[in-house]
Structure formats: structure tokens, C-alpha cells
Design a protein around this motif. Structure first.
Motif, PDB file in Angstrom:
ATOM      1  N   GLY A  19      13.219  17.540 -27.742  1.00 21.39           N
ATOM      2  CA  GLY A  19      12.746  18.988 -27.072  1.00 21.39           C
ATOM      3  C   GLY A  19      13.795  19.827 -26.885  1.00 21.39           C
ATOM      4  O   GLY A  19      15.070  19.572 -27.405  1.00 21.39           O
ATOM      5  N   THR A  20      13.628  21.098 -26.402  1.00 23.60           N
ATOM      6  CA  THR A  20      14.506  22.197 -26.229  1.00 23.60           C
ATOM      7  C   THR A  20      15.635  21.698 -25.255  1.00 23.60           C
ATOM      8  O   THR A  20      15.417  20.774 -24.691  1.00 23.60           O
ATOM      9  N   ASN A  21      16.718  22.384 -25.225  1.00 27.31           N
ATOM     10  CA  ASN A  21      17.774  22.127 -24.382  1.00 27.31           C
ATOM     11  C   ASN A  21      17.289  22.299 -22.908  1.00 27.31           C
ATOM     12  O   ASN A  21      16.399  23.266 -22.684  1.00 27.31           O
ATOM     13  N   GLY A  22      17.451  21.640 -21.981  1.00 24.40           N
ATOM     14  CA  GLY A  22      16.963  21.799 -20.514  1.00 24.40           C
ATOM     15  C   GLY A  22      15.739  21.235 -20.540  1.00 24.40           C
ATOM     16  O   GLY A  22      15.350  21.465 -19.258  1.00 24.40           O
ATOM     17  N   ALA A  23      15.263  20.845 -21.349  1.00 25.33           N
ATOM     18  CA  ALA A  23      13.656  20.197 -21.219  1.00 25.33           C
ATOM     19  C   ALA A  23      13.543  18.952 -20.356  1.00 25.33           C
ATOM     20  O   ALA A  23      12.397  18.564 -19.735  1.00 25.33           O
ATOM     21  N   GLY A  24      14.453  18.210 -20.147  1.00 23.57           N
ATOM     22  CA  GLY A  24      14.598  17.030 -19.211  1.00 23.57           C
ATOM     23  C   GLY A  24      14.954  15.798 -20.014  1.00 23.57           C
ATOM     24  O   GLY A  24      14.921  14.573 -19.428  1.00 23.57           O
ATOM     25  N   LYS A  25      15.448  15.700 -21.281  1.00 19.00           N
ATOM     26  CA  LYS A  25      15.696  14.652 -22.182  1.00 19.00           C
ATOM     27  C   LYS A  25      16.840  13.842 -21.267  1.00 19.00           C
ATOM     28  O   LYS A  25      16.681  12.410 -21.155  1.00 19.00           O
ATOM     29  N   THR A  26      17.846  14.415 -21.040  1.00 19.44           N
ATOM     30  CA  THR A  26      19.062  13.886 -20.649  1.00 19.44           C
ATOM     31  C   THR A  26      18.641  12.960 -19.193  1.00 19.44           C
ATOM     32  O   THR A  26      19.168  11.737 -18.920  1.00 19.44           O
ATOM     33  N   THR A  45       8.226  13.899 -28.127  1.00 21.26           N
ATOM     34  CA  THR A  45       8.453  15.313 -28.085  1.00 21.26           C
ATOM     35  C   THR A  45       8.269  16.140 -26.764  1.00 21.26           C
ATOM     36  O   THR A  45       6.991  16.166 -26.400  1.00 21.26           O
ATOM     37  N   ILE A  46       9.236  16.379 -26.166  1.00 24.00           N
ATOM     38  CA  ILE A  46       8.787  17.033 -24.838  1.00 24.00           C
ATOM     39  C   ILE A  46       8.466  18.770 -25.053  1.00 24.00           C
ATOM     40  O   ILE A  46       9.293  19.293 -25.444  1.00 24.00           O
ATOM     41  N   LYS A  47       7.147  19.123 -24.706  1.00 24.49           N
ATOM     42  CA  LYS A  47       6.734  20.307 -25.002  1.00 24.49           C
ATOM     43  C   LYS A  47       7.208  21.286 -23.983  1.00 24.49           C
ATOM     44  O   LYS A  47       6.925  22.663 -24.264  1.00 24.49           O
ATOM     45  N   ALA A  48       7.528  20.976 -22.582  1.00 26.35           N
ATOM     46  CA  ALA A  48       7.520  21.926 -21.719  1.00 26.35           C
ATOM     47  C   ALA A  48       8.771  22.684 -21.820  1.00 26.35           C
ATOM     48  O   ALA A  48       9.979  22.349 -22.583  1.00 26.35           O
ATOM     49  N   ALA A  49       8.807  23.897 -21.286  1.00 23.55           N
ATOM     50  CA  ALA A  49       9.969  24.779 -21.462  1.00 23.55           C
ATOM     51  C   ALA A  49      11.303  24.288 -20.713  1.00 23.55           C
ATOM     52  O   ALA A  49      11.132  23.411 -19.964  1.00 23.55           O
ATOM     53  N   SER A  50      12.453  25.173 -20.881  1.00 22.99           N
ATOM     54  CA  SER A  50      13.505  24.465 -20.355  1.00 22.99           C
ATOM     55  C   SER A  50      13.293  24.812 -18.766  1.00 22.99           C
ATOM     56  O   SER A  50      12.806  25.682 -18.247  1.00 22.99           O
ATOM     57  N   PHE A  51      13.961  23.860 -18.168  1.00 22.48           N
ATOM     58  CA  PHE A  51      13.833  23.588 -16.760  1.00 22.48           C
ATOM     59  C   PHE A  51      15.047  24.418 -15.993  1.00 22.48           C
ATOM     60  O   PHE A  51      14.895  24.793 -14.810  1.00 22.48           O
ATOM     61  N   ARG A  52      16.018  24.653 -16.779  1.00 13.81           N
ATOM     62  CA  ARG A  52      17.350  25.184 -16.230  1.00 13.81           C
ATOM     63  C   ARG A  52      17.135  26.710 -16.132  1.00 13.81           C
ATOM     64  O   ARG A  52      16.519  27.382 -17.254  1.00 13.81           O
ATOM     65  N   GLY A  53      17.461  27.159 -15.111  1.00  9.97           N
ATOM     66  CA  GLY A  53      17.333  28.715 -15.040  1.00  9.97           C
ATOM     67  C   GLY A  53      16.185  29.012 -14.542  1.00  9.97           C
ATOM     68  O   GLY A  53      15.878  30.409 -14.190  1.00  9.97           O
ATOM     69  N   SER A  54      15.066  28.247 -14.313  1.00 10.50           N
ATOM     70  CA  SER A  54      13.877  28.869 -13.883  1.00 10.50           C
ATOM     71  C   SER A  54      13.661  28.952 -12.453  1.00 10.50           C
ATOM     72  O   SER A  54      14.697  28.227 -11.569  1.00 10.50           O
ATOM     73  N   ALA A  55      12.308  29.365 -11.957  1.00  6.81           N
ATOM     74  CA  ALA A  55      12.200  29.276 -10.633  1.00  6.81           C
ATOM     75  C   ALA A  55      11.999  28.008  -9.908  1.00  6.81           C
ATOM     76  O   ALA A  55      12.199  27.906  -8.860  1.00  6.81           O
ATOM     77  N   ASP A  56      11.570  27.273 -10.818  1.00  2.00           N
ATOM     78  CA  ASP A  56      11.357  25.777 -10.148  1.00  2.00           C
ATOM     79  C   ASP A  56      12.831  25.050 -10.004  1.00  2.00           C
ATOM     80  O   ASP A  56      12.796  24.568  -9.127  1.00  2.00           O
ATOM     81  N   GLN A  57      13.612  25.234 -10.981  1.00  4.27           N
ATOM     82  CA  GLN A  57      15.137  24.733 -10.552  1.00  4.27           C
ATOM     83  C   GLN A  57      15.683  25.436  -9.282  1.00  4.27           C
ATOM     84  O   GLN A  57      16.359  24.823  -8.411  1.00  4.27           O
ATOM     85  N   GLY A  58      15.459  26.769  -9.289  1.00  8.61           N
ATOM     86  CA  GLY A  58      16.082  27.334  -8.093  1.00  8.61           C
ATOM     87  C   GLY A  58      15.264  26.810  -6.793  1.00  8.61           C
ATOM     88  O   GLY A  58      16.128  26.616  -5.648  1.00  8.61           O
ATOM     89  N   ALA A  59      13.970  26.590  -6.701  1.00  7.32           N
ATOM     90  CA  ALA A  59      13.471  25.998  -5.422  1.00  7.32           C
ATOM     91  C   ALA A  59      13.966  24.487  -5.249  1.00  7.32           C
ATOM     92  O   ALA A  59      13.884  24.187  -4.110  1.00  7.32           O
ATOM     93  N   ALA A  60      14.222  23.967  -6.381  1.00  6.79           N
ATOM     94  CA  ALA A  60      14.637  22.523  -6.164  1.00  6.79           C
ATOM     95  C   ALA A  60      15.953  22.515  -5.488  1.00  6.79           C
ATOM     96  O   ALA A  60      16.165  21.551  -4.760  1.00  6.79           O
ATOM     97  N   TYR A  61      16.709  23.196  -5.813  1.00  6.10           N
ATOM     98  CA  TYR A  61      17.964  23.122  -5.189  1.00  6.10           C
ATOM     99  C   TYR A  61      18.501  24.307  -4.176  1.00  6.10           C
ATOM    100  O   TYR A  61      19.402  24.358  -3.495  1.00  6.10           O
ATOM    101  N   ARG A  62      17.384  24.930  -3.788  1.00  3.29           N
ATOM    102  CA  ARG A  62      17.417  25.808  -2.497  1.00  3.29           C
ATOM    103  C   ARG A  62      17.231  25.297  -1.246  1.00  3.29           C
ATOM    104  O   ARG A  62      16.323  24.135  -0.950  1.00  3.29           O
TER     105      ARG A  62
END
Length: 503
Positions: free
Chosen positions: A349-356, A472-489
Motif C-alpha cells: 500500500g501507499t505510504n501512511g496507509a497503515g501497513k506498519t 493490498t491496503i487500498k485506503a488513502a494515506s492516514f497521515r496529514g488527514s482530517a482523521d489523523q488530526g481528530a485522532a490526536y486532538r
């Protein structure tokens, strides 16, 4: 020999006392007949020393009531009994002899700093160890104690640094000395130095005497076998010692953190004799690291402690419904693999998709269930780790480093494909993954490169459906998204919101 020395010492003291008594009696008789005009020999004692008469009286008063200070006893046995007239050490001398023996042994064989290593202080109550490692440690303890009480054959302790090999080996020697039995403990590099030193012009020790003492000791413990140096002379001396003891079937204990394949072939063949050698491979981690041993200086799993299945968010507003469904499916597959790790589990998957995150979640779930034989490795770091073994200052051989990764029960290779694509790097990765694929060892791989760009030899293995799950993870990168901001706000309570509005 100690019994005979005590007997002679007691007889000598009795004879001296008898002579002194007769001399005193003769002196008294002479004094009755004629006056003694000789000058008095009674002089005041030196400062800090009591008068001689007081010292004699105190020594007599402190003598053992059982033996009278002789140090031995004679049993009242009939004439003809096998033990008739045989001196028996008195209890007052046993502790003295034990201390004398330990002091002499410590001076000669450098055990002084290891006297704290006893069976009583060997901790097998380690609740943080997984059951299979705890059982292995208890078994090593039981076999070592049995050998100390009745030494037969050879014991070979292998394992990593700090796992308890030297403690058990020293405990065997300490146990025997406490019970007035002989044993020799020698660190192999120190033994080689002692043998070399005997050739010096100012040496007080004789080479033949020292060499013969080591070869024929009733119980010999050799610590750190394999680090004595690779000089032909050192190898020859060690072979002579162990070959003599092997042919004579003399009880021997050896410890090593080397692989048997790295030892001299002649020694290895003898150490693999199952009729003589009991091989105990201690699986416990380094005691010095405590309950959280980590995985040496390579694994970075401790940095991913927060990446659990519970913290993996499958609700991403920046992804389509199809991508979210795929994300849930991949997470379920990862959880199933963590419950029963078999074969390979490959995440693309793309970088930041959640593989690690998912790879770390698998590792953390397995570790929480009691399995701590896990290596979480970033591929470029792995290659640097191998290169460091070629440094002249490295304390670990290249083969040992590489073997550590090849055989670990669970290996996670993160960011495959981002390493330097040199021929050497490709060869090392091929050797590593080809071995684990052939040996059916559980392996997790994450990569952000397309499948078509993967090396052909690896692509054929990850497409092997019988041994590998490819997701293969088809979701877009989680990093820098509004979801990531909400998760750490930080979340504010309604009360704090009302107070802010009232201001």
C-alpha cells in the motif's frame, strides 16, 4: 590430607603441653631445694598486648569442649573395626577448613568474585517469562544441581549474553566447595593467559604442573569456550585438554555463547556426542535487562508499543466505501494471523496507509500472549546492522548477527524496497527470505512499492498462496488527514466548552 594435618597438629600440641608441664614440675622441685638468684625474665608486654599468662589462659578457656583444641575425635570402636583409630574432624574445625579451602581455591582459580553465584540466588521465579522459556530455565537449574551433587558426563550450556550460563556453572563449583569436594572453575581466555605466563623467565608456576592440574581435575568448569582466540596454539591447547577429559570420561562443564558450527571441528564432534554430553540451550533473555528485555540493538518494536489493533482506525473520511471495506478486511486478516502465525503475511500500500501499524499490532498481540521471540526490523537498519559486523571493533560476528534474524520465530521486515539496491544488499535479503520461506518460519513484510517492481525471486514467493497471504491496503494515506488530526486532538468536555463560552 586436611584430616592428617589436623591430627598431626593436635599431637604436636599435646606433646608441647606435656613437655611444658614436666619442665614446670622440675622447676618447682629445684626451687624448693635452692634459691633462684637468676634475674627475672618477666618483662612488661609491649603496648596493646596482654600479658602472656592472660593469653595462655584465654586460649585454654576458648578451646573446644569436645576435642579440647586437638581438632579431631576418635570413635569408641572395637579393635578390628575398619574405622578403629581413624581420626574424625571435630565440628569446630569443619568451618575453619571450609574457609581455608575456599580461600585457597579462590586465590588459585579466581572464583572470589563469583562466590555470590549460588543455586539459592539463581532466580527461576520469573513470571514475566513465557511458559516455554520458564520451563527451559527450570530444567537447566535442575540439571545443574543434579550434576553438582553427582557429577557424571559433560554439561554444555549455550545461550545469549546474560541468560544465566555462568551463574549455573559457578553455582556447581560453589556447591561442591561448600561440601568439601574439589572442582576447578576457569574462564577460558584467562586459562590461556596463565599457560602463556608460565613460559616467562620470572614465572613461579610450572607449565606442566598447571596443565596437568587442569586436564585431570575431578570436576572442571570452562567458562566462555570459543573466545580464547583463534591462534593455532590456543586451539591446540584447548583440544588437548578436552580430548584428554573426553577419553577419560572426566566430569566437565562448558559454557559458550558461540554457535557450535563456529568451534573447532575436533571439539564440535566431541560436544555432539549424545552418550556423554548433555546440551542445555538456555532460551531466557538477558537477566540484566529485567522484565522488558526488548530485542537487542536492532529491533524497534518498543517504539511501536501504542500501535495496537484497538488503536487502528478503519473509519477514514478521506476514503471510499470500497477502500473502507478493504481496510476492515485487512485488519481482520491481520488479527487472524496474530492468533495463529503461519507462513508469510505481506502488506502492500501507499505510504501512511497503515501497513506498519498493522505489522506492529501483530507483534504486540503476540508479545502480550507470551511470545517474546519477535524481531521488528526496518530493512535499511537491518543492512546497516550486518555491515557493522565487519568492523574490527564489533564484538559479534557477522554469522551470529545474520543467524539471529534467519532463525527468529517471528520476523517483521518493515519498509522493504526502500533500502539501497546494491548487489550485496539484494544478496543478503535473498539469503534471509529464501531461508525463512524454505523453513516455513512466520514472517511479516510491509512494502510501499508496486508488485511489478519487486525482485522476481521475491515476487514468486509472495505469490505462493500455500505459504503467503498477500494483502493490498487500498485506503488513502492516514497521515496529514482530517482523521489523523481528530485522532490526536485533545478532547474537551462539555463543561469546559460552556466555561469557554461564558468568558
Amino acid at each position: 590430607m586436611d584430616d592428617l594435618n589436623d591430627l598431626l597438629r593436635g599431637i604436636s600440641e599435646e606433646m608441647k603441653n606435656g613437655i611444658s608441664s614436666r619442665a614446670q614440675s622440675d622447676s618447682n622441685l629445684n626451687s624448693e631445694n635452692e634459691p633462684d638468684n637468676r634475674p627475672s625474665l618477666q618483662r612488661p608486654p609491649p603496648p596493646g598486648l596482654r600479658p602472656r599468662s592472660d593469653r595462655i589462659d584465654s586460649s585454654q578457656a576458648d578451646s573446644c569442649p569436645a576435642c579440647g583444641g586437638a581438632g579431631f575425635l576418635l570413635d569408641d570402636l572395637p579393635v578390628g573395626h575398619p574405622d578403629y583409630g581413624k581420626p574424625i574432624p571435630c565440628h569446630c574445625k569443619l568451618q575453619e577448613r571450609r574457609s581455608r579451602r575456599r580461600s585457597r581455591f579462590s586465590d588459585v582459580h579466581n572464583l572470589g568474585s563469583l562466590t555470590r553465584f549460588t543455586f539459592e540466588k539463581f532466580d527461576t521465579d520469573l513470571s514475566w517469562l513465557p511458559p516455554h522459556k520458564l520451563d527451559n530455565l527450570v530444567r537447566a537449574y535442575d540439571i545443574a544441581l543434579q550434576f553438582a551433587e553427582q557429577p557424571t558426563g559433560w554439561l554444555l550450556f549455550t545461550g545469549g549474553f546474560g541468560c544465566g550460563k555462568t551463574h549455573l556453572a559457578a553455582a556447581i563449583v560453589n556447591h561442591r566447595i561448600e561440601n568439601d569436594q574439589s572442582a576447578i572453575f576457569v574462564v577460558v581466555p584467562d586459562l590461556m593467559d596463565h599457560l602463556r605466563a608460565t613460559f616467562g623467565p620470572n614465572s613461579d608456576a610450572n607449565y606442566d604442573d598447571l596443565f596437568d592440574e587442569i586436564r585431570n581435575s575431578s570436576v572442571l568448569v570452562l567458562d566462555d569456550l570459543g573466545v580464547q582466540g583463534v591462534t593455532p596454539w590456543a586451539q591446540e591447547k584447548m583440544f588437548q585438554i578436552l580430548n584428554h577429559r573426553y577419553n577419560s570420561q572426566l566430569p566437565t562443564v562448558l559454557t559458550t555463547n558461540q554457535r557450535l558450527e563456529n568451534l573447532d571441528q575436533r571439539l564440535r564432534s566431541r560436544l555432539q556426542d549424545l552418550n556423554l554430553v548433555t546440551h542445555i540451550a538456555i532460551k531466557a533473555p538477558d537477566y540484566r535487562a529485567g522484565a522488558d528485555p526488548g530485542q537487542g540493538d536492532l529491533s524497534t518494536l518498543s517504539l511501536h508499543a501504542a500501535q495496537q489493533f484497538e488503536t487502528f482506525d478503519v473509519r477514514r473520511r478521506n476514503s471510499s466505501a470500497e477502500a473502507l471495506a478493504n481496510l476492515r478486511e485487512v485488519k481482520q486478516a491481520a488479527e487472524a494471523f496474530a492468533d495463529n502465525p503461519q507462513g508469510w503475511f505481506v502488506l502492500m500500500g501507499t505510504n501512511g496507509a497503515g501497513k506498519t501499524h498493522l505489522a506492529a499490532a501483530i507483534s504486540n498481540a503476540l508479545r502480550a500472549s507470551g511470545q517474546d521471540d519477535i524481531m521488528f526490523v526496518v530493512v535499511p537498519d537491518f543492512l546497516d546492522y550486518l555491515r557493522a559486523a565487519f568492523s574490527p571493533d564489533s564484538t559479534v560476528s557477522y554469522d551470529q548477527r545474520f543467524d539471529e534474524l534467519k532463525r527468529v520465530p517471528l520476523l517483521v521486515l518493515d519498509d522493504l524496497g526502500t533500502e539501497s539496491a546494491t548487489p550485496w544488499a539484494k544478496e543478503k535479503l535473498f539469503q534471509l527470505l529464501n531461508f525463512r520461506h524454505t523453513a516455513h518460519l512466520p514472517t511479516v513484510i510491509t512494502t510501499s512499492i508496486e508488485e511489478e517492481r519487486i525482485e522476481p525471486w521475491l515476487r514468486t514467493r509472495i505469490r505462493d498462496a500455500a505459504r503467503c497471504q498477500l494483502w493490498t491496503i487500498k485506503a488513502a494515506s492516514f497521515r496529514g488527514s482530517a482523521d489523523q488530526g481528530a485522532a490526536y486532538r485533545p478532547k474537551r468536555s462539555q463543561e469546559s466548552t460552556r466555561r469557554r463560552a461564558s468568558w
